[in-house]
Enzyme design. Structure first.
Site, PDB file in Angstrom:
ATOM      1  N   HIS A  64      -8.918  11.513   6.110  1.00  0.00           N
ATOM      2  CA  HIS A  64      -7.790  10.595   5.965  1.00  0.00           C
ATOM      3  C   HIS A  64      -8.002   9.394   6.888  1.00  0.00           C
ATOM      4  O   HIS A  64      -8.550   9.533   7.982  1.00  0.00           O
ATOM      5  CB  HIS A  64      -6.477  11.317   6.314  1.00  0.00           C
TER       6      HIS A  64
ATOM      7  N   GLY B 174       1.472   3.712   4.324  1.00  0.00           N
ATOM      8  CA  GLY B 174       2.629   3.641   5.208  1.00  0.00           C
ATOM      9  C   GLY B 174       3.137   2.219   5.438  1.00  0.00           C
ATOM     10  O   GLY B 174       3.945   1.984   6.331  1.00  0.00           O
TER      11      GLY B 174
ATOM     12  N   ASN C  30       1.382  14.672   1.653  1.00  0.00           N
ATOM     13  CA  ASN C  30       0.725  14.707   2.965  1.00  0.00           C
ATOM     14  C   ASN C  30       1.834  14.463   3.984  1.00  0.00           C
ATOM     15  O   ASN C  30       2.279  13.351   4.177  1.00  0.00           O
ATOM     16  CB  ASN C  30      -0.345  13.597   3.025  1.00  0.00           C
TER      17      ASN C  30
ATOM     18  N   GLU D 180      -7.372   5.808  -1.132  1.00  0.00           N
ATOM     19  CA  GLU D 180      -6.248   5.319  -0.362  1.00  0.00           C
ATOM     20  C   GLU D 180      -6.633   4.025   0.346  1.00  0.00           C
ATOM     21  O   GLU D 180      -7.261   4.063   1.427  1.00  0.00           O
ATOM     22  CB  GLU D 180      -5.839   6.363   0.688  1.00  0.00           C
TER      23      GLU D 180
ATOM     24  N   SER E 213       1.643   4.287  -0.172  1.00  0.00           N
ATOM     25  CA  SER E 213       2.982   3.822  -0.549  1.00  0.00           C
ATOM     26  C   SER E 213       3.334   4.144  -1.998  1.00  0.00           C
ATOM     27  O   SER E 213       4.074   3.403  -2.645  1.00  0.00           O
ATOM     28  CB  SER E 213       3.132   2.320  -0.281  1.00  0.00           C
TER      29      SER E 213
ATOM     30  N   GLU F 268      -6.131   7.880   8.808  1.00  0.00           N
ATOM     31  CA  GLU F 268      -5.557   8.016  10.159  1.00  0.00           C
ATOM     32  C   GLU F 268      -6.491   8.841  11.053  1.00  0.00           C
ATOM     33  O   GLU F 268      -6.590   8.597  12.249  1.00  0.00           O
ATOM     34  CB  GLU F 268      -4.148   8.627  10.073  1.00  0.00           C
TER      35      GLU F 268
ATOM     36  N   LYS G 251       1.853  14.691   7.132  1.00  0.00           N
ATOM     37  CA  LYS G 251       1.414  14.114   8.419  1.00  0.00           C
ATOM     38  C   LYS G 251       2.069  14.880   9.585  1.00  0.00           C
ATOM     39  O   LYS G 251       2.281  16.093   9.472  1.00  0.00           O
ATOM     40  CB  LYS G 251       1.721  12.621   8.453  1.00  0.00           C
TER      41      LYS G 251
END
Ligand code: PGA
Length: 367
Positions: free
Chosen positions: A209, A287, A123, A281, A327, A211, A125
């Site tokens: 996701h 991250g 991904n 996730e 991560s 985010e 991003k």
């Protein structure tokens, strides 16, 4: 019943569906119909049960030390939390039988993992210009060219899709987008539809996701709509679920995940679910450099599968690829993907370096 039933046994009795609680049931029992009986906290130690119908009986916290079952029909019997030292069925130790079953069951689970294809998806991003995207994929291509048992996917920004599709044409690297809108077309400035992606040759799309949920007001309802739109366009959605740190600390991880699974896949058929990938996730691990331990990842991925089994049945649940993301890197991937219910990974930061991404792919390839 709650008493000393007998010390002398019983013969040819019909006591179907009876409930025994804290009873002493000793002696020899033969040719009885005890189907559907429930024994709770009873003492059957040293008893001999022969030629009896015990189908569907439940033995809960029963002392069965030295008990012998010979020629009994024990189909569907449920034994839980019982004392089993020296207890035998037709001369075979019950403890050994249970051990044998457990090992076989584990093997079956492991075999089912082998049936699911591992998917390692990057991904990217909001990273990489077109020349950078081209360079990264050109570097990656030869490094993973021989891998055919792992599905390799690069989910890239919209502006890189065409470049990525051209660079990877004819290779084992599939291309995905990072989102799509739920409407087919219309006045939605700045949005991209599932059909637009499918028409380009894009295969996968990341949806829900954290985010997107955190910064762009994505909800389970819109994730559900986007998933349906992606499926209708023939895309394979990678649907992300995961708990926030404080939700984990409040011990409600399972409630959060179950809710997301139920809402995100609401009204989606089993056949369509089979085209989806689920990425677990944990938001606190994305991250941050804080990976969930392999056991934590396995625990939640197994919970996702159990939730799917309740909604769609075991067979469907066993066929779904469930990734871990957060991560994941070249150092921890092997342990994570070795877990029975972790079928790959959704990788952010480490997918931006060809060597690291390759190491993660190899971990799934060798695992
Ligand atoms: P990360 O991101 O690997 O950089 O933690 C994972 C993701 O957001 O999918």
């Amino acid at each position: 019943m709650n008493d000393k039933i007998t010390e002398h046994g019983a013969e040819s009795c019909c006591i179907t569906d009876a409930k025994f609680h804290s009873c002493e049931i000793k002696g020899e029992f033969s040719e009885n119909n005890m189907s559907g009986c429930r024994f709770e906290r009873c003492n059957l130690s040293g008893s001999a049960l022969a030629e009896s119908d015990m189908t569907g009986a439940v033995l809960d916290k029963v002392n069965l030390t030295g008990a012998e079952f010979t020629g009994c029909d024990l189909s569907g019997v449920n034994i839980s939390d019982c004392k089993l030292e020296g207890a035998e069925i037709d001369g075979i130790s019950i403890k050994e039988l249970i051990e044998f079953y457990k090992n076989n069951h584990k093997e079956n689970k492991a075999m089912k993992k082998n049936v699911r294809k591992a998917i390692i998806a990057g991904n990217w991003k909001m990273n990489k210009t077109r020349p950078e995207a081209k360079a990264l994929l050109e570097e990656l291509k030869p490094m993973v060219a021989d891998v055919n048992d792992v599905e390799i996917v690069a989910c890239v920004p919209f502006t890189n899709l065409e470049t990525a599709l051209n660079v990877t044409a004819g290779t084992n690297i599939k291309i995905g987008a990072e989102n799509c809108h739920f409407e087919k077309s219309g006045a939605f400035t700045g949005e991209i539809s599932a059909d637009m992606l499918a028409e380009m040759g894009v295969e996968y799309v990341v949806l829900g996701h954290s985010e997107r949920r955190q910064y762009f007001a994505e909800t389970d309802e819109t994730v559900n709509k986007r998933t349906k739109a992606a499926l209708a366009a023939g895309l394979k959605p990678i649907v992300c679920v995961g708990e926030l740190l404080w939700e984990r600390e409040c011990n409600i991880t399972e409630e959060v995940i179950a809710r997301q699974i139920k809402l995100d896949f609401y009204d989606i058929s089993a056949d369509d679910l089979k085209k989806c990938v689920i990425a677990y996730e944990p938001v606190w691990a994305i991250g941050t450099g804080k990976t969930a331990t392999a056991d934590q990842a396995e625990e939640v991925c197994a919970f996702i599968r159990a939730t799917l089994a309740k909604l769609y049945g075991e067979e469907v649940a066993e066929s779904i690829t469930i990734q871990y993301g957060g991560s994941m890197n070249a150092g921890n991937a092997a342990e994570l993907v070795s877990k029975t219910n972790v079928d790959g990974g959704l990788i952010g930061g480490a997918s931006l370096k060809a060597a690291d991404f390759t190491t993660i792919i190899m971990a799934a390839h060798n695992g």
